[in-house]
Write a protein that holds these residues in place. Sequence first.
Motif, PDB file in Angstrom:
ATOM      1  N   TRP A   1      63.582  -4.892  91.729  1.00 50.29           N
ATOM      2  CA  TRP A   1      62.628  -5.857  93.016  1.00 50.29           C
ATOM      3  C   TRP A   1      62.629  -4.422  93.899  1.00 50.29           C
ATOM      4  O   TRP A   1      64.033  -3.249  93.644  1.00 50.29           O
ATOM      5  CB  TRP A   1      63.209  -6.530  92.905  1.00 50.29           C
ATOM      6  CG  TRP A   1      62.563  -8.149  92.271  1.00 50.29           C
ATOM      7  CD1 TRP A   1      63.893  -8.632  91.343  1.00 50.29           C
ATOM      8  CD2 TRP A   1      62.268  -8.697  91.664  1.00 50.29           C
ATOM      9  NE1 TRP A   1      63.947  -9.473  90.679  1.00 50.29           N
ATOM     10  CE2 TRP A   1      62.491  -9.865  90.750  1.00 50.29           C
ATOM     11  CE3 TRP A   1      60.443  -8.693  92.332  1.00 50.29           C
ATOM     12  CZ2 TRP A   1      61.088 -10.577  90.138  1.00 50.29           C
ATOM     13  CZ3 TRP A   1      59.566  -9.941  91.434  1.00 50.29           C
ATOM     14  CH2 TRP A   1      60.240 -10.934  90.371  1.00 50.29           C
ATOM     15  N   THR A   2      61.845  -4.069  94.742  1.00 55.24           N
ATOM     16  CA  THR A   2      61.919  -3.570  95.662  1.00 55.24           C
ATOM     17  C   THR A   2      61.682  -4.792  97.287  1.00 55.24           C
ATOM     18  O   THR A   2      60.946  -5.131  97.159  1.00 55.24           O
ATOM     19  CB  THR A   2      60.758  -2.497  95.285  1.00 55.24           C
ATOM     20  OG1 THR A   2      60.765  -1.376  94.963  1.00 55.24           O
ATOM     21  CG2 THR A   2      60.100  -1.635  97.000  1.00 55.24           C
TER      22      THR A   2
ATOM     23  N   ARG B   1      59.105  -9.380  98.590  1.00 56.33           N
ATOM     24  CA  ARG B   1      59.847  -8.783  97.423  1.00 56.33           C
ATOM     25  C   ARG B   1      58.896  -8.527  96.291  1.00 56.33           C
ATOM     26  O   ARG B   1      57.655  -9.547  96.230  1.00 56.33           O
ATOM     27  CB  ARG B   1      61.378  -9.659  96.455  1.00 56.33           C
ATOM     28  CG  ARG B   1      61.336  -9.073  95.377  1.00 56.33           C
ATOM     29  CD  ARG B   1      62.576 -10.360  94.688  1.00 56.33           C
ATOM     30  NE  ARG B   1      62.037 -11.796  94.482  1.00 56.33           N
ATOM     31  CZ  ARG B   1      62.547 -12.670  93.574  1.00 56.33           C
ATOM     32  NH1 ARG B   1      63.409 -12.196  93.194  1.00 56.33           N
ATOM     33  NH2 ARG B   1      61.869 -13.661  92.760  1.00 56.33           N
TER      34      ARG B   1
ATOM     35  N   ARG C   1      59.661  -3.289  91.332  1.00 56.21           N
ATOM     36  CA  ARG C   1      59.673  -2.235  91.484  1.00 56.21           C
ATOM     37  C   ARG C   1      58.752  -1.405  90.894  1.00 56.21           C
ATOM     38  O   ARG C   1      58.579   0.082  91.687  1.00 56.21           O
ATOM     39  CB  ARG C   1      61.222  -1.821  90.962  1.00 56.21           C
ATOM     40  CG  ARG C   1      61.657   0.229  91.135  1.00 56.21           C
ATOM     41  CD  ARG C   1      62.816  -0.132  90.474  1.00 56.21           C
ATOM     42  NE  ARG C   1      63.062   0.387  89.360  1.00 56.21           N
ATOM     43  CZ  ARG C   1      62.517   1.514  88.154  1.00 56.21           C
ATOM     44  NH1 ARG C   1      62.205   2.047  88.464  1.00 56.21           N
ATOM     45  NH2 ARG C   1      62.455   0.754  86.865  1.00 56.21           N
TER      46      ARG C   1
ATOM     47  N   ALA D   1      55.626  -1.025  93.680  1.00 59.69           N
ATOM     48  CA  ALA D   1      56.336  -1.069  94.922  1.00 59.69           C
ATOM     49  C   ALA D   1      55.101   0.281  95.729  1.00 59.69           C
ATOM     50  O   ALA D   1      54.812  -0.233  97.026  1.00 59.69           O
ATOM     51  CB  ALA D   1      57.159  -1.151  94.884  1.00 59.69           C
TER      52      ALA D   1
ATOM     53  N   LYS E   1      61.979  -0.200 103.085  1.00 60.23           N
ATOM     54  CA  LYS E   1      61.186  -0.409 101.973  1.00 60.23           C
ATOM     55  C   LYS E   1      62.849  -0.013 101.393  1.00 60.23           C
ATOM     56  O   LYS E   1      63.119   1.185 101.334  1.00 60.23           O
ATOM     57  CB  LYS E   1      60.229   0.514 101.238  1.00 60.23           C
ATOM     58  CG  LYS E   1      60.150   0.641  99.604  1.00 60.23           C
ATOM     59  CD  LYS E   1      59.036   1.519  99.465  1.00 60.23           C
ATOM     60  CE  LYS E   1      59.703   1.819  98.197  1.00 60.23           C
ATOM     61  NZ  LYS E   1      58.728   3.154  97.860  1.00 60.23           N
TER      62      LYS E   1
ATOM     63  N   ASN F   1      65.358  -0.778  97.563  1.00 57.83           N
ATOM     64  CA  ASN F   1      65.587  -1.231  96.057  1.00 57.83           C
ATOM     65  C   ASN F   1      66.574  -2.463  96.549  1.00 57.83           C
ATOM     66  O   ASN F   1      66.802  -3.669  95.281  1.00 57.83           O
ATOM     67  CB  ASN F   1      66.099  -0.700  94.938  1.00 57.83           C
ATOM     68  CG  ASN F   1      65.035   0.087  94.707  1.00 57.83           C
ATOM     69  OD1 ASN F   1      64.171  -0.291  94.705  1.00 57.83           O
ATOM     70  ND2 ASN F   1      65.739   1.224  93.890  1.00 57.83           N
TER      71      ASN F   1
ATOM     72  N   GLY G   1      68.715   2.311 101.494  1.00 60.93           N
ATOM     73  CA  GLY G   1      67.190   2.033 102.002  1.00 60.93           C
ATOM     74  C   GLY G   1      65.944   3.112 102.430  1.00 60.93           C
ATOM     75  O   GLY G   1      66.647   3.873 103.184  1.00 60.93           O
TER      76      GLY G   1
END
Length: 170
Positions: free
Chosen positions: A32-33, A108, A111, A114, A152, A154, A165
Amino acid sequence: MSTTTTSKRKSPTTTSDSTPKTIHFTSRTPTWTYLKLQLVTNPPSTSTSPLDPLTARTYLSAALSQFLGLMGTTIPIDILKISPPPPSSSTEGGKTGGGGSGSTVWTRVPRDDAAAVVAALSSWIGGSTGTNTNGGGDAAGGSSVAWRVCAKGNYLGALVNGGGGEVFVP
């Protein structure tokens, strides 16, 4: 003639039982990002109603649909938290670009999607309906909304605590 042979022995079991073993885990490709978004209204909204999850989802879907078409609406976005807007002040603190600060939304996204989500949200400007509080018959509605991508990353913990981030400064 004497020969010396060295043998490898295991460490005694009494010391390994008393101290726990530490396990290190590094995730090289997180699933996820996480995005920290802020809803910006222009002109600044004077309404006291906070942003609800349904309206936030509608704005997010509209941005993805406008930028990526039908494929944009298939990107799953999880809304993790919606924070109310900060208390308004009489000055904007030297910020340019106009618009009032709105609610903060933590989301969320996968990834791999994103970059497309950030591009779609940062380029979208939508109209806000039903915000006319003065009772006049303004045909244009009078206000617009947009998303500001504040951060933003991870890992959610790094964004919340400010330890990592990619942080975007407007």
